[in-house]
Design a protein around this motif. Structure first.
Motif, PDB file in Angstrom:
ATOM      1  N   SER A  31       0.868  -1.175   0.000  1.00 54.91           N
ATOM      2  CA  SER A  31       0.000   0.000   0.000  1.00 54.91           C
ATOM      3  C   SER A  31       0.899   1.217   0.000  1.00 54.91           C
ATOM      4  CB  SER A  31      -0.914  -0.011   1.226  1.00 54.91           C
ATOM      5  OG  SER A  31      -1.791  -1.122   1.158  1.00 54.91           O
ATOM      6  N   VAL A  32       0.410   2.318  -0.572  1.00 53.99           N
ATOM      7  CA  VAL A  32       1.261   3.483  -0.786  1.00 53.99           C
ATOM      8  C   VAL A  32       0.567   4.743  -0.283  1.00 53.99           C
ATOM      9  CG1 VAL A  32       2.518   4.834  -2.515  1.00 53.99           C
ATOM     10  CG2 VAL A  32       2.192   2.375  -2.860  1.00 53.99           C
ATOM     11  N   VAL A  33       1.351   5.572   0.434  1.00 53.28           N
ATOM     12  CA  VAL A  33       0.914   6.918   0.789  1.00 53.28           C
ATOM     13  C   VAL A  33       1.771   7.878  -0.015  1.00 53.28           C
ATOM     14  CG1 VAL A  33       0.771   8.661   2.604  1.00 53.28           C
ATOM     15  CG2 VAL A  33       0.236   6.279   3.143  1.00 53.28           C
ATOM     16  N   PHE A  34       1.122   8.756  -0.760  1.00 59.09           N
ATOM     17  CA  PHE A  34       1.811   9.845  -1.439  1.00 59.09           C
ATOM     18  C   PHE A  34       1.604  11.070  -0.560  1.00 59.09           C
ATOM     19  CE2 PHE A  34       0.372   6.920  -4.737  1.00 59.09           C
ATOM     20  CZ  PHE A  34       1.566   6.657  -5.397  1.00 59.09           C
ATOM     21  N   PHE A  35       2.685  11.550   0.069  1.00 56.19           N
ATOM     22  CA  PHE A  35       2.595  12.669   1.000  1.00 56.19           C
ATOM     23  C   PHE A  35       3.176  13.918   0.354  1.00 56.19           C
ATOM     24  CE2 PHE A  35       4.425  15.485   4.168  1.00 56.19           C
ATOM     25  CZ  PHE A  35       3.353  15.666   5.019  1.00 56.19           C
ATOM     26  N   SER A  36       2.490  15.049   0.547  1.00 53.57           N
ATOM     27  CA  SER A  36       2.959  16.323   0.030  1.00 53.57           C
ATOM     28  C   SER A  36       2.505  17.422   0.972  1.00 53.57           C
ATOM     29  CB  SER A  36       2.393  16.570  -1.371  1.00 53.57           C
ATOM     30  OG  SER A  36       2.797  17.822  -1.855  1.00 53.57           O
ATOM     31  N   SER A  37       3.441  18.273   1.411  1.00 52.99           N
ATOM     32  CA  SER A  37       3.080  19.392   2.284  1.00 52.99           C
ATOM     33  C   SER A  37       4.040  20.554   2.055  1.00 52.99           C
ATOM     34  CB  SER A  37       3.137  18.971   3.755  1.00 52.99           C
ATOM     35  OG  SER A  37       2.859  20.078   4.591  1.00 52.99           O
ATOM     36  N   ASP A  38       3.467  21.751   1.915  1.00 48.68           N
ATOM     37  CA  ASP A  38       4.256  22.969   1.818  1.00 48.68           C
ATOM     38  C   ASP A  38       4.487  23.575   3.202  1.00 48.68           C
ATOM     39  OD1 ASP A  38       4.566  23.090  -1.018  1.00 48.68           O
ATOM     40  OD2 ASP A  38       2.480  23.710  -1.173  1.00 48.68           O
ATOM     41  N   LYS A  39       3.792  23.072   4.214  1.00 47.19           N
ATOM     42  CA  LYS A  39       3.859  23.611   5.571  1.00 47.19           C
ATOM     43  C   LYS A  39       5.093  23.075   6.302  1.00 47.19           C
ATOM     44  CE  LYS A  39       1.424  23.648   9.945  1.00 47.19           C
ATOM     45  NZ  LYS A  39       0.341  23.036  10.727  1.00 47.19           N
ATOM     46  N   VAL A  40       5.983  23.978   6.704  1.00 40.37           N
ATOM     47  CA  VAL A  40       7.126  23.571   7.515  1.00 40.37           C
ATOM     48  C   VAL A  40       6.572  23.051   8.853  1.00 40.37           C
ATOM     49  CG1 VAL A  40       9.203  24.365   8.700  1.00 40.37           C
ATOM     50  CG2 VAL A  40       8.695  25.192   6.406  1.00 40.37           C
ATOM     51  N   GLY A  41       7.039  21.881   9.261  1.00 34.47           N
ATOM     52  CA  GLY A  41       6.527  21.240  10.472  1.00 34.47           C
ATOM     53  C   GLY A  41       5.374  20.289  10.207  1.00 34.47           C
TER      54      GLY A  41
END
Length: 114
Positions: A31-41
């Motif tokens: 199973s795969v999670v594609f994670f993306s965040s512009d938020k530092v922290g």
């Protein structure tokens, strides 16, 4: 039998690699999670799985906690968290963090610790 899964079936946003795919329904033990965040922290809270998890850092820098260790990882590096080991990560910035997180199981099984 081959399966083609379209982006709208797993992605939460049309402009970012962010979403989930459970392979068990297609005969795959991953199973795969594609994670993306512009938020530092930004990042997932401390948790465990009864299987290993492999993190591929595609863009940016992350601070991982795996058991009692903290590890900085950057684009191009791969980190493996052993089964049943508490782990989490956060975006160190600056800018976007993108990871592809492989769960060695056909479906997600997560115990949240915080």
């Amino acid at each position: 039998m081959a399966h083609l899964i379209n982006r709208e079936q797993w992605a939460e946003k049309p402009d970012a690699w962010h979403g989930e795919f459970e392979g068990g329904a297609y005969g795959a033990d991953v199973s795969v999670v594609f994670f993306s965040s512009d938020k530092v922290g930004g990042g997932p809270r401390l948790h465990t799985h009864p299987y290993p998890e492999v993190f591929i850092v595609r863009v940016g820098r992350a601070l991982f906690t795996v058991g009692d260790k903290t590890i900085e990882a950057e684009a191009g590096q791969i980190l493996v968290a052993p089964a049943n080991t508490p782990h989490k990560f956060t975006n160190l910035g600056p800018g976007r963090l993108e990871t592809t997180d492989l769960h060695v199981a056909g479906s997600f099984e997560t115990t949240w610790l915080e």
